[in-house]
Motif scaffolding. Structure first.
Motif, PDB file in Angstrom:
ATOM      1  N   UNK A 164     -28.581 -19.289 -17.492  1.00 34.96           N
ATOM      2  CA  UNK A 164     -29.112 -19.111 -16.141  1.00 34.96           C
ATOM      3  C   UNK A 164     -29.166 -17.661 -15.680  1.00 34.96           C
ATOM      4  N   UNK A 165     -28.893 -16.717 -16.578  1.00 31.07           N
ATOM      5  CA  UNK A 165     -28.831 -15.326 -16.150  1.00 31.07           C
ATOM      6  C   UNK A 165     -29.787 -14.466 -16.963  1.00 31.07           C
ATOM      7  N   UNK A 166     -29.665 -13.167 -16.768  1.00 25.30           N
ATOM      8  CA  UNK A 166     -30.596 -12.212 -17.368  1.00 25.30           C
ATOM      9  C   UNK A 166     -30.435 -12.092 -18.876  1.00 25.30           C
ATOM     10  N   UNK A 167     -29.278 -12.472 -19.398  1.00 22.40           N
ATOM     11  CA  UNK A 167     -29.018 -12.338 -20.831  1.00 22.40           C
ATOM     12  C   UNK A 167     -28.294 -13.588 -21.316  1.00 22.40           C
ATOM     13  N   UNK A 168     -28.832 -14.222 -22.372  1.00 24.75           N
ATOM     14  CA  UNK A 168     -28.299 -15.499 -22.829  1.00 24.75           C
ATOM     15  C   UNK A 168     -27.005 -15.356 -23.612  1.00 24.75           C
ATOM     16  N   UNK A 169     -26.880 -14.284 -24.390  1.00 30.47           N
ATOM     17  CA  UNK A 169     -25.648 -14.063 -25.158  1.00 30.47           C
ATOM     18  C   UNK A 169     -25.069 -12.713 -24.753  1.00 30.47           C
ATOM     19  N   UNK A 170     -23.783 -12.708 -24.444  1.00 36.91           N
ATOM     20  CA  UNK A 170     -23.122 -11.489 -23.995  1.00 36.91           C
ATOM     21  C   UNK A 170     -21.888 -11.245 -24.852  1.00 36.91           C
ATOM     22  N   UNK A 171     -21.727 -10.034 -25.293  1.00 37.21           N
ATOM     23  CA  UNK A 171     -20.506  -9.589 -25.961  1.00 37.21           C
ATOM     24  C   UNK A 171     -19.883  -8.508 -25.093  1.00 37.21           C
ATOM     25  N   UNK A 172     -18.769  -8.833 -24.487  1.00 40.15           N
ATOM     26  CA  UNK A 172     -18.114  -7.949 -23.520  1.00 40.15           C
ATOM     27  C   UNK A 172     -16.872  -7.324 -24.133  1.00 40.15           C
ATOM     28  N   UNK A 173     -16.831  -6.015 -24.190  1.00 41.44           N
ATOM     29  CA  UNK A 173     -15.672  -5.299 -24.681  1.00 41.44           C
ATOM     30  C   UNK A 173     -15.160  -4.334 -23.637  1.00 41.44           C
ATOM     31  N   UNK A 189       0.813  -1.215   0.000  1.00 41.25           N
ATOM     32  CA  UNK A 189       0.000   0.000   0.000  1.00 41.25           C
ATOM     33  C   UNK A 189       0.846   1.265   0.000  1.00 41.25           C
ATOM     34  N   UNK A 190       2.151   1.136   0.254  1.00 39.14           N
ATOM     35  CA  UNK A 190       3.040   2.291   0.298  1.00 39.14           C
ATOM     36  C   UNK A 190       4.430   1.878  -0.182  1.00 39.14           C
ATOM     37  N   UNK A 191       5.204   2.886  -0.557  1.00 35.72           N
ATOM     38  CA  UNK A 191       6.535   2.589  -1.072  1.00 35.72           C
ATOM     39  C   UNK A 191       6.511   1.831  -2.384  1.00 35.72           C
ATOM     40  N   UNK A 192       5.444   1.994  -3.156  1.00 37.65           N
ATOM     41  CA  UNK A 192       5.279   1.250  -4.401  1.00 37.65           C
ATOM     42  C   UNK A 192       5.958   1.974  -5.561  1.00 37.65           C
ATOM     43  N   UNK A 193       6.514   1.197  -6.461  1.00 37.24           N
ATOM     44  CA  UNK A 193       7.184   1.733  -7.643  1.00 37.24           C
ATOM     45  C   UNK A 193       6.632   1.041  -8.880  1.00 37.24           C
ATOM     46  N   UNK A 194       6.276   1.827  -9.886  1.00 35.67           N
ATOM     47  CA  UNK A 194       5.747   1.288 -11.139  1.00 35.67           C
ATOM     48  C   UNK A 194       6.907   0.877 -12.042  1.00 35.67           C
ATOM     49  N   UNK A 195       6.858  -0.375 -12.553  1.00 32.10           N
ATOM     50  CA  UNK A 195       7.952  -0.857 -13.396  1.00 32.10           C
ATOM     51  C   UNK A 195       7.508  -1.216 -14.812  1.00 32.10           C
ATOM     52  N   UNK A 196       6.207  -1.406 -15.014  1.00 33.14           N
ATOM     53  CA  UNK A 196       5.749  -1.783 -16.355  1.00 33.14           C
ATOM     54  C   UNK A 196       4.278  -1.437 -16.510  1.00 33.14           C
ATOM     55  N   UNK A 197       3.908  -0.966 -17.701  1.00 31.93           N
ATOM     56  CA  UNK A 197       2.517  -0.645 -18.025  1.00 31.93           C
ATOM     57  C   UNK A 197       2.133  -1.399 -19.291  1.00 31.93           C
ATOM     58  N   UNK A 198       0.995  -2.104 -19.247  1.00 29.62           N
ATOM     59  CA  UNK A 198       0.501  -2.844 -20.407  1.00 29.62           C
ATOM     60  C   UNK A 198      -0.937  -2.440 -20.673  1.00 29.62           C
ATOM     61  N   UNK A 199      -1.240  -2.123 -21.901  1.00 28.77           N
ATOM     62  CA  UNK A 199      -2.610  -1.783 -22.293  1.00 28.77           C
ATOM     63  C   UNK A 199      -3.044  -2.701 -23.427  1.00 28.77           C
ATOM     64  N   UNK A 200      -4.291  -3.167 -23.376  1.00 26.29           N
ATOM     65  CA  UNK A 200      -4.814  -3.964 -24.479  1.00 26.29           C
ATOM     66  C   UNK A 200      -6.331  -3.921 -24.478  1.00 26.29           C
ATOM     67  N   UNK A 201      -6.892  -4.341 -25.590  1.00 27.21           N
ATOM     68  CA  UNK A 201      -8.340  -4.397 -25.764  1.00 27.21           C
ATOM     69  C   UNK A 201      -8.828  -5.802 -25.454  1.00 27.21           C
ATOM     70  N   UNK A 202      -9.887  -5.912 -24.641  1.00 29.53           N
ATOM     71  CA  UNK A 202     -10.501  -7.191 -24.303  1.00 29.53           C
ATOM     72  C   UNK A 202     -11.818  -7.314 -25.054  1.00 29.53           C
ATOM     73  N   UNK A 203     -12.029  -8.424 -25.746  1.00 27.39           N
ATOM     74  CA  UNK A 203     -13.300  -8.681 -26.419  1.00 27.39           C
ATOM     75  C   UNK A 203     -13.669 -10.144 -26.193  1.00 27.39           C
ATOM     76  N   UNK A 204     -14.768 -10.365 -25.489  1.00 27.14           N
ATOM     77  CA  UNK A 204     -15.193 -11.716 -25.132  1.00 27.14           C
ATOM     78  C   UNK A 204     -16.669 -11.874 -25.459  1.00 27.14           C
TER      79      UNK A 204
END
Length: 657
Positions: A90-99, A69-84
């Motif tokens: 059994x839920x409210x929507x049978x087909x889901x496209x998550x981006x 929670x403290x004394x943290x140092x950032x060493x790497x950043x990764x960005x990407x697009x998620x598409x599932x």
């Protein structure tokens, strides 16, 4: 709007150029999350469409081998697009496209130990989690997470719609906490919780913003080998933080902390945001970021079940009464009957086999109740000491498979400790091996389980229908509770409310004790407003004989498996309106009203545009009557798809072809 969107996208790109300040936006550019590591203290902010949702809120955790929670140092950043894309039954929507756009930050603490933070930002949803990585030294290879700093620091004027956590080993037979406390609507952030130990997920908030309030829902998902968490009490200037179980849960046995292998991840913390309640009601984030844990060993069918206990209580768990309910179930064309607690002593294993054969001859499958434990609390009902023991559990499950039982309902869990959450997982996994569906009561909130476990049906985890039976107080509050849950409890997971209650009085004879205060159509509408794939209809033989023919006809075809939904309107604890589409493509719309005055709604129903539909509605009480007057009429929907309806206090409306 286009200029605002371009500005937001540009800001997302530009903020990433600062070493300790990284921003990720939703695909539409409206939802923006920024992570800051100023002074080595990681925190984040969230805004939606220019409205501040979270002020700087803490990130990080504390493990037995290091402080992250403290004394943290950032060493790497990764960005990407998620598409599932995925399909569910059994839920409210049978087909889901998550981006979503994903930001992953690799950090190290002051001792050089690594921690990874992953943030997914979708159009109305944020999900984030931590992953403790194995250090270069290769040790430690496991860890105990003792706390999370994970904060939620809302604007000061936000209003809350929360249900409190309660102290362990309290309530009836020391069975709490069981997520069965009352919601308080439109409270202030600074108001203390009822029991001083924070709040259970999910947690709903309204941020006033002139003409269009901003709504947000906080929860978690993906919990299987980790404690079930909650939110702490509110702390001015810091907000809430993720809190772990209380030491006294599970009768004091086991740790309240999280033991994880390295690498190991926490569950996802989820935030759903919008300028209306539509994203809250329609969110699928609980399932978007988890994966199935195993393949289904059987075809688990949606359906309807009857349940004698909810109105006839313990005495009804005898062979003859269960035969009567099987006959009702068969007559209605329903799939299941739940044989509740005490069947092991009041019916017995041998006669349960006989009862199952009789039920199957009528086209009905048995569901059997089990106590989850023998040591977690004092709940006395049997069968006990079965589901908490893998040898006994598998023995009974093999027996149930042999005699044709279709599902189990497991009750009275001991809290949210890691070992209790592991028990849920183990029961589900073993049940799948024997082709059994599972419902949980007296339990925790499901956290993505419909997708993770294909034989999981639903959980209670709320003040449910039994309380309508127990007290006049909760009978009078039924409408309030059922207009609260679609925005909270049922927004994140399937909900076993436990009964479309068609008796007018809460008694076996349907004449004594206190009355039901809701209308018949209200009760029928809850089969649409509540979402679960195996729905309880609390029809008794006597009630079935007295209901109007049009109600029985509708109840016979009551749907349970949904492919899509449209939020039509509502306010937590006041009213709710929704349209759902069945997997067969048929639409149903329903509205329920908890307000003391009649409510006139114009429902936007393009699926019914220009069509003649059936409108079921509770009418006003006739002079001298204690009951709303149910009725059904045919009505043509305008070409614009709009239909005006009036929903009576404690009443309901249903629209379908």
């Amino acid at each position: 709007m286009k200029k605002n969107l371009l500005f937001a996208l540009g800001l997302c790109l530009s903020m990433g150029s600062f070493a300790d300040n990284h921003t990720v936006c939703s695909p539409d550019g409206k939802l923006m999350l920024t992570v800051n590591n100023e002074g080595g203290h990681p925190s984040y902010t969230v805004s939606y469409d220019g409205v501040e949702v979270f002020r700087p809120s803490a990130l990080g955790l504390t493990a037995d081998y290091g402080d992250f929670t403290q004394g943290m140092k950032l060493v790497k950043v990764t960005e990407k697009r998620i598409q599932v894309s995925y399909d569910m039954t059994r839920t409210k929507r049978a087909h889901v496209s998550y981006g979503a756009n994903q930001l992953t930050l690799d950090m190290v603490n002051a001792k050089g130990f690594p921690l990874q933070m992953t943030f997914n930002v979708a159009n109305n949803d944020v999900a984030y989690r931590y992953t403790l990585l194995r250090p270069k030294s290769e040790t430690p290879r496991c860890a105990v997470i003792r706390s999370e700093a994970s904060g939620f620091n809302l604007p000061d004027d936000a209003r809350t719609f929360l249900t409190p956590q309660i102290q362990p080993m309290t309530g009836w037979e020391r069975t709490k906490p069981s997520y069965e406390e009352e919601y308080r609507p439109d409270a202030r952030l600074t108001d203390k919780s009822a029991f001083g130990v924070g709040y259970t997920f999910p947690c709903l908030y309204r941020i006033p913003n002139g003409k269009a309030d901003t709504w947000l829902l906080i929860s978690e998902t993906g919990t299987e080998d980790y404690p079930g968490c909650r939110l702490s009490e509110y702390e001015p200037g810091k907000g809430y933080h993720v809190a772990y179980p209380q030491p006294g849960e599970n009768n004091g046995v086991g740790s309240e902390y999280a033991a994880v292998p390295l690498p190991g991840s926490t569950p996802w913390r989820t935030i759903t945001v919008g300028h209306s309640l539509q994203p809250i009601v329609e969110t699928t984030v609980s399932y978007d970021v988890v994966e199935p844990r195993y393949e289904a060993k059987a075809e688990y069918k949606p359906g309807r079940y009857t349940w004698s206990w909810i109105l006839w209580m313990d005495e009804s768990c005898n062979y003859d009464d269960q035969v009567r309910f099987i006959d009702v179930t068969s007559k209605m064309g329903y799939e299941y009957i739940l044989v509740d607690a005490l069947w092991d002593t009041q019916i017995g294993y041998d006669r349960i086999e006989q009862l199952s054969r009789y039920a199957q001859s009528k086209g009905v499958g048995l569901m059997l109740w089990y106590n989850s434990n023998g040591a977690a609390n004092d709940a006395p009902q049997g069968p006990r000491n079965v589901m908490n023991n893998p040898i006994s559990r598998k023995r009974d499950m093999a027996w149930m498979q042999r005699i044709g039982v279709k599902a189990i309902k497991v009750d009275f869990f001991g809290g949210d400790k890691q070992q209790t959450l592991q028990l849920y997982r183990d029961i589900l996994s073993d049940a799948n091996d024997y082709g059994l569906q599972v419902i949980f009561h007296g339990c925790t909130l499901p956290r993505g389980w419909e997708r993770m476990y294909p034989n999981f049906v639903a959980s209670e985890a709320a003040l449910a229908s039994e309380n309508v039976y127990f007290t006049d107080y909760h009978a009078k509050r039924e409408a309030f509770e059922l207009t609260m849950y679609p925005f909270t409890r049922n927004a994140v997971a399937a909900f076993d409310w436990g009964g479309v209650l068609m008796n007018r009085y809460m008694s076996k004879d349907n004449k004594s004790r206190h009355q039901r205060f809701t209308g018949d159509i209200f009760e029928m509408a809850t089969a649409i407003t509540n979402q679960t794939s195996v729905n309880c209809v609390a029809l008794t033989p006597d009630a079935l004989a007295t209901l109007p023919a049009f109600e029985i006809e509708w109840l016979r075809q009551l749907p349970t498996a949904w492919s899509d939904l449209r939020f039509l309107g509502g306010y937590p604890g006041k009213y709710f309106a929704v349209a759902r589409q069945t997997t067969a493509g048929k639409w149903y719309a329903a509205a329920i009203n908890a307000d003391p005055k009649p409510l006139t709604l114009t429902l936007d129903l393009p699926m019914f545009a220009g069509k003649v539909v059936k409108v079921y509605a509770d009418g006003p009480k006739k002079k001298g009557s204690s009951w709303l007057t149910p009725g059904m009429k045919q009505q043509k929907v305008g070409r614009n798809g709009r239909l005006m309806v009036t929903v009576q206090p404690n009443g309901g409306v249903i629209v379908n072809e």
